[in-house]
Structure formats: structure tokens, C-alpha cells
Design an enzyme around this catalytic site. Structure first.
Site, PDB file in Angstrom:
ATOM      1  N   CYS A  60     117.634  13.436  12.866  1.00 32.74           N
ATOM      2  CA  CYS A  60     117.430  12.360  13.975  1.00 32.74           C
ATOM      3  C   CYS A  60     118.592  11.238  13.755  1.00 32.74           C
ATOM      4  O   CYS A  60     119.239  10.938  15.030  1.00 32.74           O
ATOM      5  CB  CYS A  60     116.128  11.774  13.977  1.00 32.74           C
ATOM      6  SG  CYS A  60     114.877  12.528  14.783  1.00 32.74           S
TER       7      CYS A  60
ATOM      8  N   ASP B  93     127.861  22.289   8.788  1.00 37.03           N
ATOM      9  CA  ASP B  93     127.042  21.846   7.815  1.00 37.03           C
ATOM     10  C   ASP B  93     127.703  21.448   6.410  1.00 37.03           C
ATOM     11  O   ASP B  93     129.072  21.901   6.433  1.00 37.03           O
ATOM     12  CB  ASP B  93     126.509  23.298   7.281  1.00 37.03           C
ATOM     13  CG  ASP B  93     125.208  23.294   6.339  1.00 37.03           C
ATOM     14  OD1 ASP B  93     124.140  23.602   6.807  1.00 37.03           O
ATOM     15  OD2 ASP B  93     125.523  23.035   5.236  1.00 37.03           O
TER      16      ASP B  93
ATOM     17  N   HIS C  96     113.607  18.998  10.755  1.00 39.13           N
ATOM     18  CA  HIS C  96     114.054  18.659  12.041  1.00 39.13           C
ATOM     19  C   HIS C  96     114.757  20.126  12.685  1.00 39.13           C
ATOM     20  O   HIS C  96     115.620  20.515  11.876  1.00 39.13           O
ATOM     21  CB  HIS C  96     114.972  17.616  12.290  1.00 39.13           C
ATOM     22  CG  HIS C  96     115.664  17.376  13.649  1.00 39.13           C
ATOM     23  ND1 HIS C  96     115.462  16.031  14.130  1.00 39.13           N
ATOM     24  CD2 HIS C  96     116.147  17.902  14.500  1.00 39.13           C
ATOM     25  CE1 HIS C  96     116.148  15.974  15.503  1.00 39.13           C
ATOM     26  NE2 HIS C  96     116.529  17.328  15.538  1.00 39.13           N
TER      27      HIS C  96
ATOM     28  N   HIS D 149     116.486  23.219  13.521  1.00 39.06           N
ATOM     29  CA  HIS D 149     117.961  23.474  13.648  1.00 39.06           C
ATOM     30  C   HIS D 149     118.394  24.837  13.489  1.00 39.06           C
ATOM     31  O   HIS D 149     117.705  25.626  12.996  1.00 39.06           O
ATOM     32  CB  HIS D 149     118.961  22.582  12.375  1.00 39.06           C
ATOM     33  CG  HIS D 149     118.210  22.999  10.972  1.00 39.06           C
ATOM     34  ND1 HIS D 149     117.112  22.384  10.624  1.00 39.06           N
ATOM     35  CD2 HIS D 149     118.632  23.713  10.230  1.00 39.06           C
ATOM     36  CE1 HIS D 149     116.940  22.665   9.517  1.00 39.06           C
ATOM     37  NE2 HIS D 149     117.851  23.584   9.234  1.00 39.06           N
TER      38      HIS D 149
HETATM   39  P1  AMP Z   1     117.637  24.548   6.138  1.00 43.86           P
HETATM   40  O1  AMP Z   1     117.499  24.792   4.561  1.00 43.86           O
HETATM   41  O2  AMP Z   1     117.547  25.751   6.844  1.00 43.86           O
HETATM   42  O3  AMP Z   1     116.507  23.451   6.312  1.00 43.86           O
HETATM   43  O4  AMP Z   1     119.038  23.784   6.417  1.00 43.86           O
HETATM   44  C1  AMP Z   1     119.500  22.682   6.258  1.00 43.86           C
HETATM   45  C2  AMP Z   1     121.142  22.562   6.204  1.00 43.86           C
HETATM   46  O5  AMP Z   1     121.355  21.325   6.365  1.00 43.86           O
HETATM   47  C3  AMP Z   1     121.560  23.226   4.937  1.00 43.86           C
HETATM   48  O6  AMP Z   1     122.397  24.064   5.192  1.00 43.86           O
HETATM   49  C4  AMP Z   1     122.342  21.775   4.479  1.00 43.86           C
HETATM   50  O7  AMP Z   1     123.456  22.298   3.995  1.00 43.86           O
HETATM   51  C5  AMP Z   1     122.478  21.217   5.612  1.00 43.86           C
HETATM   52  N1  AMP Z   1     122.683  19.689   5.557  1.00 43.86           N
HETATM   53  C6  AMP Z   1     121.977  18.731   4.808  1.00 43.86           C
HETATM   54  N2  AMP Z   1     122.290  17.528   4.841  1.00 43.86           N
HETATM   55  C7  AMP Z   1     123.383  17.509   5.764  1.00 43.86           C
HETATM   56  C8  AMP Z   1     124.190  16.545   6.196  1.00 43.86           C
HETATM   57  N3  AMP Z   1     124.140  15.304   5.966  1.00 43.86           N
HETATM   58  N4  AMP Z   1     125.351  16.713   7.016  1.00 43.86           N
HETATM   59  C9  AMP Z   1     125.502  18.372   7.236  1.00 43.86           C
HETATM   60  N5  AMP Z   1     124.496  19.143   6.843  1.00 43.86           N
HETATM   61  C10 AMP Z   1     123.701  18.630   6.138  1.00 43.86           C
HETATM   62 ZN    ZN Z   2     114.200  14.492  13.458  1.00 43.73          ZN
END
Ligand code: AMP
Ligand code: ZN
Length: 113
Positions: free
Chosen positions: A7, A30, A97, A99
Site C-alpha cells: 500500500c 522486484d 497485499h 501481487h
Molecule cells: P511473495 O513472496 O510472493 O509474497 O513476494 C513478495 C515479493 O516482494 C518478493 O519477491 C520480494 O523480493 C518483493 N519485495 C519485497 N519488498 C520489496 C520492495 N520494497 N520493493 C520491491 N519488491 C519488494
Molecule cells: Zn496493502
């Protein structure tokens, strides 16, 4: 949601590497890429995961899937791409959240898990 990382990213409170945005969705790179191209697309509205998709919010999901091919095209993923959403602990969801991961730019494994 006040304490949600994605968010905050969608609202610009936490910096990100933007790929696409419109009134409903936000897409960014990512931070820990799992493929040569690794983009995340999220709804601006907080939805926890795929488990929370319903008749009230499914138009946003349809919109996400209209935007995904545009991003794939702009990222040059002419040879294909993979779309993944991890939902819940068994799938190792780490950010609560909704994605969708868009992965591509290289040959990926034929195994998904
Ligand atoms: P999931 O494990 O499917 O919930 O994916 C979460 C993803 O968010 C992971 O691939 C992380 O590398 C990515 N992630 C976490 N923090 C950030 C951030 N600040 N900016 C970009 N990607 C992020
Ligand atoms: Zn959110």
C-alpha cells in the site's frame, strides 16, 4: 491498510522502481529479482491475497490481467513470460497485499515448484 508495505509503495510513501501505473494498479520491479525481468503488479486497493478475490473486487483483477500483456510487451518479453501469485503460508507468500509476479527475459525451468 496503514501498515502494508505494498500500500505504501502504491501511494509513493516508499520508493520503488515504477514500470506502469494507472488509477487501479501499480507495477514495479522486484527488489530481489528471480529472473532477468521480474515485475510485480498490485491493485492500489488493499486485497490480502488471491484468497480474498470476490465479486466485489474481481473487476480490478480483470484489469490487472489486461495490463499484464502491456507490461510484457513494453518489457520486450516476446518469447513468453510467467505469471505467479503466492497465496498463504504453503505458497510462501511474504507480503500480504495481493501481487502478481511477472517473470521472463530468459528460459525458465519447466518445474513451477
Ligand atoms: P511473495 O513472496 O510472493 O509474497 O513476494 C513478495 C515479493 O516482494 C518478493 O519477491 C520480494 O523480493 C518483493 N519485495 C519485497 N519488498 C520489496 C520492495 N520494497 N520493493 C520491491 N519488491 C519488494
Ligand atoms: Zn496493502
Amino acid at each position: 491498510m496503514s501498515d502494508c508495505l505494498f500500500c505504501k509503495i502504491a501511494e509513493g510513501q516508499i520508493p520503488s522502481n515504477k514500470v506502469y501505473e494507472d488509477e487501479l494498479v501499480y507495477a514495479f520491479r522486484d527488489i530481489n529479482p528471480q529472473a532477468k525481468t521480474h515485475v510485480l503488479i498490485i491493485p492500489r486497493k488493499h486485497i490480502g491475497s488471491c484468497a480474498e478475490i470476490n465479486g466485489e473486487n474481481s473487476k480490478i483483477i480483470a484489469h490487472i490481467f489486461e495490463v499484464i500483456p502491456k507490461i510484457a510487451k513494453s518489457e520486450g518479453l516476446v518469447n513468453g513470460f510467467r505469471v505467479i501469485s503466492n497465496c498463504g503460508p504453503d505458497a510462501c507468500q511474504s507480503v500480504h497485499h495481493l501481487h502478481f509476479h511477472i517473470l521472463g527475459g530468459e528460459q525458465m525451468s519447466d518445474k513451477m515448484a
